[in-house]
Write an enzyme that holds these catalytic residues in place. Structure first.
Site, short mmCIF file in Angstrom:
data_model
loop_
_atom_site.label_atom_id
_atom_site.label_comp_id
_atom_site.label_asym_id
_atom_site.label_seq_id
_atom_site.Cartn_x
_atom_site.Cartn_y
_atom_site.Cartn_z
N ARG A 220 -9.69 -3.76 2.22
CA ARG A 220 -8.63 -3.01 2.84
C ARG A 220 -8.76 -1.71 2.18
O ARG A 220 -8.07 -0.72 2.72
CB ARG A 220 -7.39 -3.52 2.17
CG ARG A 220 -7.07 -5.04 2.45
CD ARG A 220 -5.76 -5.36 1.64
NE ARG A 220 -4.60 -5.00 2.58
CZ ARG A 220 -3.68 -5.72 3.11
NH1 ARG A 220 -3.95 -6.99 3.01
NH2 ARG A 220 -2.62 -5.36 3.74
N TYR B 176 -8.80 1.55 4.62
CA TYR B 176 -7.33 2.06 5.07
C TYR B 176 -6.59 2.53 3.90
O TYR B 176 -6.07 3.69 3.95
CB TYR B 176 -6.90 0.82 5.53
CG TYR B 176 -5.24 1.01 6.21
CD1 TYR B 176 -5.33 1.79 7.50
CD2 TYR B 176 -4.20 0.35 5.60
CE1 TYR B 176 -4.09 2.06 7.91
CE2 TYR B 176 -2.97 0.79 6.20
CZ TYR B 176 -2.81 1.39 7.40
OH TYR B 176 -1.57 1.72 7.95
N ASN C 138 6.07 -2.01 6.74
CA ASN C 138 5.70 -2.84 7.67
C ASN C 138 6.83 -2.38 8.90
O ASN C 138 8.02 -2.60 8.79
CB ASN C 138 5.78 -4.08 7.49
CG ASN C 138 4.69 -4.53 6.36
OD1 ASN C 138 4.76 -3.85 5.42
ND2 ASN C 138 3.82 -5.45 6.81
N VAL D 282 1.54 -9.94 11.21
CA VAL D 282 2.32 -11.00 11.09
C VAL D 282 3.39 -11.12 12.01
O VAL D 282 3.40 -12.35 12.51
CB VAL D 282 2.88 -11.43 9.50
CG1 VAL D 282 3.91 -10.41 9.13
CG2 VAL D 282 3.46 -12.69 9.49
N PRO E 80 0.20 -18.23 -0.32
CA PRO E 80 0.98 -19.27 -0.44
C PRO E 80 2.46 -19.10 0.35
O PRO E 80 3.15 -20.38 0.47
CB PRO E 80 1.72 -19.28 -1.70
CG PRO E 80 1.35 -17.65 -2.13
CD PRO E 80 0.37 -17.39 -1.21
N PRO F 266 -1.38 -7.89 -0.99
CA PRO F 266 -0.19 -7.77 -1.77
C PRO F 266 0.74 -8.94 -1.72
O PRO F 266 1.30 -9.49 -1.02
CB PRO F 266 0.54 -6.46 -1.03
CG PRO F 266 -0.75 -6.02 -0.23
CD PRO F 266 -1.13 -7.33 0.27
#
Ligand code: NAD
Ligand code: UDP
Ligand code: UDP
Length: 413
Positions: A240, A243, A272, A285, A304, A370
């Site tokens: 990443r 970015y 986000n 997402v 998870p 993260p």
């Protein structure tokens, strides 16, 4: 005869709106998700607000401002701006910000950046889908080497058509790596050279410039929630990094130009953001879950599932960006919604609101994800008088119609 009564107005020279009128506003990346909503707001302001002035006895309505969009359509699309094309106070320029840009403007909203994680985080088949969609929508980018793109597309197609053939898989993987290299270098180039060019432009014409930086500058944060004083925990050589580190360099450039050349800068650290017009294929997402729910496919929670994010609805984001631009503070200022959710909670909410029949499944995660993210927005509240208004549960359903239209899936009665 019709007499127009001017609205009551303080001295025009003391009225901030006076200075907003007759402005030339450049939006780089304006064909993208956040950029196009920002353009809508800037254009609508102009449509609705005609500003009466009485300047040294010269009375009348001030000319309205001009919005210029610069975009190379890599992840954005002209469709997002179609209602403004042809409008006399709107201009659209196909241009890559890594090249010199000569325009005369008063404000620059610098959003241009390939923000899609798909190329860093996804498997070749997904990338193949994305490549094919680029091909069909003619969204090729000038800074990606033509040969690597064409070869990449060729083998992506092979991979799509003949995934059972081991040679096709090996070749497509090889070509994906070539493509990935071209695209990651494009991300870092856009962030570094693109921002340098926009600063050079701001310096030449004396414009104020706002950079849309990101919460990714905090990396995998060791401080929670993140406030602007936190310097971050970023892997400089990970998948990443083009970015995250690209945006960190962009912030550094902004401050260097501010200190050395007195450029008026504004830095927003965006968390986000979601809403209509999100790119359906780019693997974020919220767009993934909404598209999956609309298609009736399982919602893919990456393990998870306890990792958290805080999601801000796009109209709140645009409001925050405009306040930052118009205010007196350079930033960096966090703009985001502090409501924090695990990815499992998000999936459950999408399931409940959009399609209760879909299942939720757990899939493998990607490196350097993260574990938690939540903005501390004390500074935005105090300095900009801004805080988000739209809750996740109210914002998610506002995306459904847009996604259904674009995916061609009608609502069941
Ligand atoms: P997006 O991909 O929809 O928009 C980016 C736009 O920039 C696209 O229209 C793309 O074609 C254009 N672009 C990319 N490279 C370019 C180049 N070299 N020259 C000209 N145009 C170029 O992404 P978005 O979600 O609207 O993001 C806008 C900005 O906000 C980006 O700077 C991004 O880093 C930042 N941001 C977004 C989020 C989010 O959640 N959406 C979070 C943090 C930061
Ligand atoms: N630049 C630009 N438009 C302008 C002025 C400058 O794109 O109107 C670019 C220019 O190509 C240069 C960069 O901005 O590469 C930095 O410009 P600056 O004047 O700060 O640096 P210099 O050109 O002196 O290296
Ligand atoms: N994620 C997920 N399912 C998906 C896509 C992403 O569970 O289909 C998770 C991902 O692992 C991450 C979070 O959602 O923890 C946010 O990912 P996104 O790419 O949207 O944004 P970013 O990681 O840049 O915050």
């Amino acid at each position: 005869s019709v007499t127009t009564k001017p609205p009551p107005s303080p001295s025009p020279l003391r009225n901030a709106k006076f200075f907003q009128a007759n402005m030339r506003i450049l939006v780089t990346g304006g064909a993208g998700f956040i950029g196009s909503h920002l353009v809508d707001r800037l254009m609508e302001n102009e449509k609705n607000e005609r500003i009466w002035h009485n300047l040294r006895g010269l009375k009348g309505y001030l000319p309205l401002s001009l919005v210029i969009v610069v975009d190379n359509y890599f992840t954005g699309s002209k469709d997002n701006l179609k209602k403004w094309i042809g409008h006399p106070r709107f201009e659209l320029i196909r241009h890559d910000v890594t090249e010199t840009l000569l325009v005369e403007v008063d404000q620059i909203y610098h959003l241009a950046c390939p923000a899609s994680p798909i190329f860093y985080k996804y498997n070749p088949v997904k990338v193949a889908h994305f490549c094919i969609s680029i091909l069909f929508q003619n969204r090729r980018d000038a800074s990606v080497s033509q040969s690597s793109l064409v070869l990449g597309l060729f083998f992506s197609c092979l991979a799509e058509l003949a995934l059972t053939d081991i040679h096709a898989i090996v070749f497509s993987l090889y070509l994906m790596i070539l493509l990935l290299k071209a695209l990651t270098s494009m991300t870092i180039k856009t962030n570094v050279i693109g921002t340098l060019n926009m600063l050079g432009l701001a310096k030449r014409v004396g414009a104020r410039i706002l950079l849309t930086s990101t919460s990714e500058v905090y990396g995998d944060p060791l401080m929670h929630p993140q406030d602007e004083t936190y310097w971050g925990n970023v892997n400089p050589i990970g998948v990443r990094s083009c970015y995250d580190e690209g945006k960190r360099v962009a912030e550094t450039l902004m401050y260097d130009y501010h200190r050395q050349h007195g450029i008026e800068i504004r830095i927003a650290r965006i968390f986000n953001t979601y809403g209509p017009r999100m790119n359906i294929d780019d693997g974020r997402v919220v767009s993934n879950f909404i598209a999956q729910a609309v298609r009736g496919e399982p919602l893919t929670v990456q393990a998870p599932g306890t990792q958290t994010r805080s999601f801000c609805y796009v109209s709140d984001m645009v409001d925050g960006l405009i306040r930052l631009m118009e205010g007196d503070n350079t930033g960096p200022i966090n703009i985001g919604n502090p409501g924090e959710f695990t990815m499992l909670e998000l999936a459950e909410t999408v399931k409940e609101l959009i399609n209760p029949d879909v299942e939720i499944i757990s899939v493998e995660n990607t490196p350097d994800d993260p574990r938690q993210r939540k903005p501390d927005i004390t500074k935005a509240k105090e300095l900009l008088g801004w805080e988000p208004k739209i809750k996740l549960r109210d914002g998610l359903p506002l995306m459904e119609d847009d996604f259904r239209t674009r995916l061609g899936v009608t609502r069941k009665n």
